[in-house]
Motif scaffolding. Structure first.
Motif, PDB file in Angstrom:
ATOM      1  N   LEU A 330       0.820  -1.221   0.000  1.00  0.00           N
ATOM      2  CA  LEU A 330       0.000   0.000   0.000  1.00  0.00           C
ATOM      3  C   LEU A 330       0.845   1.258   0.000  1.00  0.00           C
ATOM      4  O   LEU A 330       0.305   2.362  -0.186  1.00  0.00           O
ATOM      5  N   ARG A 331       2.148   1.122   0.205  1.00  0.00           N
ATOM      6  CA  ARG A 331       3.018   2.293   0.215  1.00  0.00           C
ATOM      7  C   ARG A 331       2.958   3.051  -1.100  1.00  0.00           C
ATOM      8  O   ARG A 331       3.314   4.225  -1.156  1.00  0.00           O
ATOM      9  N   LYS A 332       2.518   2.387  -2.167  1.00  0.00           N
ATOM     10  CA  LYS A 332       2.413   3.081  -3.457  1.00  0.00           C
ATOM     11  C   LYS A 332       1.326   4.165  -3.409  1.00  0.00           C
ATOM     12  O   LYS A 332       1.300   5.051  -4.266  1.00  0.00           O
ATOM     13  N   TYR A 333       0.421   4.069  -2.416  1.00  0.00           N
ATOM     14  CA  TYR A 333      -0.639   5.070  -2.290  1.00  0.00           C
ATOM     15  C   TYR A 333      -0.268   6.206  -1.336  1.00  0.00           C
ATOM     16  O   TYR A 333      -1.012   7.176  -1.214  1.00  0.00           O
ATOM     17  N   GLY A 334       0.853   6.098  -0.658  1.00  0.00           N
ATOM     18  CA  GLY A 334       1.267   7.137   0.272  1.00  0.00           C
ATOM     19  C   GLY A 334       2.341   6.612   1.206  1.00  0.00           C
ATOM     20  O   GLY A 334       2.386   5.414   1.496  1.00  0.00           O
ATOM     21  N   ASP A 335       3.209   7.499   1.693  1.00  0.00           N
ATOM     22  CA  ASP A 335       4.299   7.054   2.573  1.00  0.00           C
ATOM     23  C   ASP A 335       3.948   7.147   4.050  1.00  0.00           C
ATOM     24  O   ASP A 335       4.781   6.882   4.915  1.00  0.00           O
ATOM     25  N   LEU A 336       2.715   7.551   4.353  1.00  0.00           N
ATOM     26  CA  LEU A 336       2.239   7.549   5.736  1.00  0.00           C
ATOM     27  C   LEU A 336       0.903   6.819   5.791  1.00  0.00           C
ATOM     28  O   LEU A 336      -0.033   7.177   5.066  1.00  0.00           O
ATOM     29  N   LYS A 337       0.841   5.789   6.624  1.00  0.00           N
ATOM     30  CA  LYS A 337      -0.380   4.979   6.707  1.00  0.00           C
ATOM     31  C   LYS A 337      -0.973   5.075   8.107  1.00  0.00           C
ATOM     32  O   LYS A 337      -0.280   4.833   9.097  1.00  0.00           O
ATOM     33  N   ILE A 338      -2.261   5.454   8.175  1.00  0.00           N
ATOM     34  CA  ILE A 338      -2.994   5.350   9.439  1.00  0.00           C
ATOM     35  C   ILE A 338      -3.736   4.030   9.382  1.00  0.00           C
ATOM     36  O   ILE A 338      -4.654   3.844   8.583  1.00  0.00           O
ATOM     37  N   ASN A 339      -3.297   3.113  10.228  1.00  0.00           N
ATOM     38  CA  ASN A 339      -3.757   1.725  10.174  1.00  0.00           C
ATOM     39  C   ASN A 339      -4.812   1.483  11.255  1.00  0.00           C
ATOM     40  O   ASN A 339      -4.541   1.625  12.435  1.00  0.00           O
TER      41      ASN A 339
END
Length: 458
Positions: A330-339
């Motif tokens: 999912l990093r391709k959608y953004g470099d910060l993930k709120i999981n």
């Protein structure tokens, strides 16, 4: 920290089991949340008696905080030393202490890796079902602390369903024993279940006894996708009503499918559709063949756009590798993930997914979803650019909206990751002040000086 405490640790454990240099401590300052808090010392006990002495020394030196740590793979911040102090690493407590084949229990130390235990049991014809996505590197102690689940929960339940007994060191350094290797046990309050899922805030585990099962003879997988989410939902509900319900019922939304499409073996598996399920049947070879036939018959009634079944090990590996790759891809959608790992009643899943789509449009940010349909556990991933302050602010608002909606649907803020640091500010969405005061008072019973993993959950 008082240097005398470090000296006493070194005298008790030996210098090779005490770390206090900055470059050494860095390795124990973070987990999968991307947050970091530096401990002041890391110790490596070998048994419960040593852990007891560590706790009593921490009480002696100004009630120094203590945090237990397995692999540091958690998504809630449970193993982070929020207030500094001592990290108790369980990496040297990784033995299998007893396999009780007559009663079908195994007793282990908390630092054993889930996959290593599964492999050991498999060679002897046994099966330990809980299978969090991190099972190849997470520890059983961490799994018990968070009551971890996984894909097999739909048929076999989660970690709490397998913990039979515990050896625990309390916040006063006392060693207590809970539970037993009996099927029935109603002798007083069930402290085993209280400690399981307590996120390491009530005590430190030193021995864990787990129920085990006979290993299934065979398994097969089905991949099936639908264009209409309601067709997919109704098909999945029909499978869950079967006596021979699936042993896995995972789902992926369209963005999740796209993120791992290259990992599926495209020469065999042509993925189309907006909503995909991975379905497993296990049991004897005869049972699996019968179940797969029945599942396919039911699924075809709901107009799938793609359906693929296989019992070949290479196909099953490719499918499960793709499933495990969703989160990192999912990093391709953004470099910060709120999981978020919310859980809702199964019949509320379509409502929740529709709300998540609205939330994505409202804030104009990617919200990508996958998870365990069979137990209503949805992994909601809000993907952001960490250098875009406006986007990060929107992500925070989206997280609040998602958790508020979860509570409105009678769901849980966490299905398997725990509250830790990541969701503690949202506990008041779910519980009133009286309920939270009950949780606080329970902690005081086992940890009156608030030294065991302070600052977590509430």
């Amino acid at each position: 920290m008082d240097k005398k405490l470090i000296n006493e640790f070194e005298m008790m454990l030996g210098k090779d089991r005490v770390l206090s240099e900055t470059e050494e401590l860095l390795c124990y300052s973070y987990d999968a949340t991307s947050k970091d808090f530096m401990p002041e010392v890391v110790v490596f006990p070998l048994n419960g008696e040593e852990i007891s002495k560590i706790v009593k020394l921490c009480l002696k030196y100004n009630n120094t905080p203590i945090v237990g740590r397995g692999s540091g793979s958690g998504f809630s911040g449970g193993s982070l030393p929020l207030k500094g102090g001592v990290v108790v690493s369980f990496t040297k407590m990784n033995r299998i202490l007893e396999l009780d084949e007559e009663n079908m229990f195994v007793t282990v130390e908390p630092g054993i890796i889930n996959a290593d235990l599964k492999s050991y049991l498999s060679e002897k014809g046994y099966f330990y079902p809980p299978d969090p996505a991190s099972y190849e590197f997470s520890t059983i102690g961490g799994n018990v602390a968070e009551s971890s689940g996984g894909p097999s929960a739909v048929k076999y339940g989660v970690t709490k369903d397998y913990v039979a007994a515990l050896e625990v060191i309390t916040g006063e350094g006392e060693i207590i024993y809970t539970g037993s290797k009996t099927v029935k046990n109603v002798s007083g309050y069930n402290l085993t279940q209280l400690f399981t899922g307590s996120e390491g805030t009530l005590g430190l585990f030193s021995k864990i006894t787990l129920k085990i099962l006979s290993k299934p003879e065979a398994n097969s997988l089905i991949l099936v996708s639908f264009n209409d989410i309601n067709d997919g939902f109704n098909a999945a509900i029909s499978l869950l009503k079967l006596r021979n319900r699936p042993s896995m019922l995972e789902f992926m939304d369209k963005s999740s499918i796209e993120s791992v499409k290259s990992i599926f073996k495209s020469d065999i598996i042509k993925i189309t559709g907006n909503f995909l399920f991975i379905i497993e049947a296990d049991g004897s070879k005869e049972e699996v063949d019968k179940s797969i036939g029945e599942y396919k018959y039911i699924l075809e009634r709901f107009s799938p756009v793609f359906l693929f079944a296989s019992e070949k090990s290479e196909d099953k590996k490719a499918i499960m590798d793709a499933r495990k790759a969703i989160s990192p891809s999912l990093r391709k959608y953004g470099d910060l993930k709120i999981n978020n790992d919310i859980a809702v009643p199964i019949n509320k899943i379509p409502d929740m997914l529709a709300f998540l789509e609205e939330t994505s449009k409202k804030y104009k940010i990617p919200v990508i979803n996958f998870g365990h349909f069979g137990d209503g556990n949805i992994h909601v991933n809000i993907m952001l650019d960490k250098n875009n302050a406006e986007m990060v602010e929107k992500g925070g608002k989206a997280k609040y909206d998602v958790l508020k909606k979860t509570v409105e649907l009678d769901g849980s803020l966490s299905g398997e990751h725990g509250i830790g640091l990541e969701k503690k500010e949202f506990m008041k969405l779910k519980y009133d002040e009286y309920y939270i005061s009950l949780l606080e008072n329970i902690k005081k019973v086992f940890d009156p000086h608030n030294i065991i993993n302070p600052g977590k959950i509430f």
